[in-house]
Scaffold this motif. Structure first.
Motif, PDB file in Angstrom:
ATOM      1  N   VAL A 153       0.829  -0.909   0.072  1.00  0.00           N
ATOM      2  CA  VAL A 153      -0.280  -0.131  -0.048  1.00  0.00           C
ATOM      3  C   VAL A 153       0.893   1.037  -0.031  1.00  0.00           C
ATOM      4  O   VAL A 153       1.685   1.136   0.904  1.00  0.00           O
ATOM      5  CB  VAL A 153      -0.987   0.287   1.197  1.00  0.00           C
ATOM      6  CG1 VAL A 153      -1.908   1.336   1.130  1.00  0.00           C
ATOM      7  CG2 VAL A 153      -1.673  -1.294   1.288  1.00  0.00           C
ATOM      8  N   PRO A 154       0.634   1.998  -0.901  1.00  0.00           N
ATOM      9  CA  PRO A 154       1.557   3.454  -0.917  1.00  0.00           C
ATOM     10  C   PRO A 154       1.539   4.116   0.142  1.00  0.00           C
ATOM     11  O   PRO A 154       0.564   4.224   1.017  1.00  0.00           O
ATOM     12  CB  PRO A 154       0.778   4.276  -2.049  1.00  0.00           C
ATOM     13  CG  PRO A 154       0.277   3.304  -2.764  1.00  0.00           C
ATOM     14  CD  PRO A 154      -0.348   2.075  -1.953  1.00  0.00           C
ATOM     15  N   VAL A 155       2.509   4.827   0.625  1.00  0.00           N
ATOM     16  CA  VAL A 155       2.629   5.484   1.987  1.00  0.00           C
ATOM     17  C   VAL A 155       1.710   6.619   2.115  1.00  0.00           C
ATOM     18  O   VAL A 155       1.266   6.890   3.268  1.00  0.00           O
ATOM     19  CB  VAL A 155       4.245   6.019   2.215  1.00  0.00           C
ATOM     20  CG1 VAL A 155       4.414   6.836   3.333  1.00  0.00           C
ATOM     21  CG2 VAL A 155       5.238   4.928   2.100  1.00  0.00           C
ATOM     22  N   LYS A 156       1.509   7.218   0.747  1.00  0.00           N
ATOM     23  CA  LYS A 156       0.617   8.339   0.835  1.00  0.00           C
ATOM     24  C   LYS A 156      -0.846   8.158   1.450  1.00  0.00           C
ATOM     25  O   LYS A 156      -1.654   8.586   2.297  1.00  0.00           O
ATOM     26  CB  LYS A 156       0.435   9.051  -0.457  1.00  0.00           C
ATOM     27  CG  LYS A 156       1.263  10.143  -0.619  1.00  0.00           C
ATOM     28  CD  LYS A 156       0.939  10.577  -2.145  1.00  0.00           C
ATOM     29  CE  LYS A 156       1.669  11.858  -2.473  1.00  0.00           C
ATOM     30  NZ  LYS A 156       1.210  12.291  -3.865  1.00  0.00           N
ATOM     31  N   GLU A 157      -1.114   6.895   1.288  1.00  0.00           N
ATOM     32  CA  GLU A 157      -2.484   6.348   1.529  1.00  0.00           C
ATOM     33  C   GLU A 157      -2.625   6.184   3.006  1.00  0.00           C
ATOM     34  O   GLU A 157      -3.752   6.228   3.568  1.00  0.00           O
ATOM     35  CB  GLU A 157      -3.018   5.139   0.801  1.00  0.00           C
ATOM     36  CG  GLU A 157      -3.482   5.405  -0.715  1.00  0.00           C
ATOM     37  CD  GLU A 157      -3.828   4.141  -1.467  1.00  0.00           C
ATOM     38  OE1 GLU A 157      -4.174   3.323  -0.607  1.00  0.00           O
ATOM     39  OE2 GLU A 157      -3.715   4.243  -2.674  1.00  0.00           O
ATOM     40  N   LEU A 186      -4.924   8.127   5.568  1.00  0.00           N
ATOM     41  CA  LEU A 186      -5.681   7.327   6.715  1.00  0.00           C
ATOM     42  C   LEU A 186      -5.381   7.780   8.348  1.00  0.00           C
ATOM     43  O   LEU A 186      -6.397   8.047   8.865  1.00  0.00           O
ATOM     44  CB  LEU A 186      -5.655   5.897   6.672  1.00  0.00           C
ATOM     45  CG  LEU A 186      -6.391   4.874   7.531  1.00  0.00           C
ATOM     46  CD1 LEU A 186      -8.091   5.151   7.084  1.00  0.00           C
ATOM     47  CD2 LEU A 186      -6.043   3.467   7.139  1.00  0.00           C
ATOM     48  N   MET A 187      -4.093   7.989   8.541  1.00  0.00           N
ATOM     49  CA  MET A 187      -3.605   8.347   9.965  1.00  0.00           C
ATOM     50  C   MET A 187      -4.168   9.555  10.043  1.00  0.00           C
ATOM     51  O   MET A 187      -4.629   9.771  11.219  1.00  0.00           O
ATOM     52  CB  MET A 187      -2.158   8.282   9.919  1.00  0.00           C
ATOM     53  CG  MET A 187      -1.641   8.329  11.328  1.00  0.00           C
ATOM     54  SD  MET A 187       0.013   8.518  11.416  1.00  0.00           S
ATOM     55  CE  MET A 187       0.349   9.983  10.529  1.00  0.00           C
ATOM     56  N   TYR A 188      -4.200  10.635   9.298  1.00  0.00           N
ATOM     57  CA  TYR A 188      -4.717  11.949   9.628  1.00  0.00           C
ATOM     58  C   TYR A 188      -6.049  11.891   9.616  1.00  0.00           C
ATOM     59  O   TYR A 188      -6.667  12.495  10.478  1.00  0.00           O
ATOM     60  CB  TYR A 188      -4.328  12.737   8.386  1.00  0.00           C
ATOM     61  CG  TYR A 188      -2.508  13.190   8.455  1.00  0.00           C
ATOM     62  CD1 TYR A 188      -1.957  13.306   9.564  1.00  0.00           C
ATOM     63  CD2 TYR A 188      -1.823  13.355   7.352  1.00  0.00           C
ATOM     64  CE1 TYR A 188      -0.697  13.786   9.745  1.00  0.00           C
ATOM     65  CE2 TYR A 188      -0.529  13.730   7.195  1.00  0.00           C
ATOM     66  CZ  TYR A 188       0.121  13.707   8.650  1.00  0.00           C
ATOM     67  OH  TYR A 188       1.571  13.917   8.439  1.00  0.00           O
ATOM     68  N   THR A 189      -6.805  11.033   8.766  1.00  0.00           N
ATOM     69  CA  THR A 189      -8.364  11.387   8.998  1.00  0.00           C
ATOM     70  C   THR A 189      -8.530  10.616  10.455  1.00  0.00           C
ATOM     71  O   THR A 189      -9.382  11.247  10.905  1.00  0.00           O
ATOM     72  CB  THR A 189      -8.852  10.184   7.885  1.00  0.00           C
ATOM     73  OG1 THR A 189      -8.314  10.816   6.651  1.00  0.00           O
ATOM     74  CG2 THR A 189     -10.232  10.368   7.899  1.00  0.00           C
ATOM     75  N   LEU A 190      -8.001   9.409  10.871  1.00  0.00           N
ATOM     76  CA  LEU A 190      -8.381   9.078  11.881  1.00  0.00           C
ATOM     77  C   LEU A 190      -7.946   9.770  13.360  1.00  0.00           C
ATOM     78  O   LEU A 190      -8.813   9.958  14.215  1.00  0.00           O
ATOM     79  CB  LEU A 190      -7.793   7.415  12.077  1.00  0.00           C
ATOM     80  CG  LEU A 190      -8.346   6.537  11.290  1.00  0.00           C
ATOM     81  CD1 LEU A 190      -7.525   5.214  11.485  1.00  0.00           C
ATOM     82  CD2 LEU A 190      -9.751   6.032  11.572  1.00  0.00           C
TER      83      LEU A 190
END
Length: 106
Positions: A44-48, A52-56
């Motif tokens: 999975v690309p690091v950007k995704e 996800l981390m910022y959204t959570l």
């Protein structure tokens, strides 16, 4: 008996036709190619991951802020309710409709 013999002959002909089939030769590097494709799909690309981390993190922060605000709001309203005098239903009704006064204004 004729049907049984015909069925057996047909089965034997089918099995004999399978004897003429040769095994297929695979490319020498097919196994490594398959492994590389599987590995590429699993990464999975690091950007995704960062998205996800910022959204959570934002959702958790929002949840905490809403809980703090609601706790403060409820604690101040509870104190205000407790300081009022409690009256019975009949006396509250009389006060609302000015029935507790003994004077009449015509």
């Amino acid at each position: 008996m004729k049907n049984t013999n015909d069925a057996e002959k047909l089965a034997e002909d089918t099995l004999k036709s399978l004897d003429n089939i040769e095994s297929a030769d695979a490319n020498d590097f097919i196994f490594t190619r398959i492994q590389n494709r599987l590995a590429a799909k699993q990464q999975v690309p690091v950007k995704e991951k960062l998205k996800l981390m910022y959204t959570l993190s934002a959702m958790l922060l929002f949840f905490i802020v809403v809980n703090i605000i609601s706790f403060n709001y409820l604690s101040t309203n509870t104190n205000a309710v407790n300081t009022r005098q409690k009256t019975s239903g009949l006396s509250a009704f009389a006060t609302d409709y000015n029935l507790d006064q003994n004077s009449y204004n015509y």
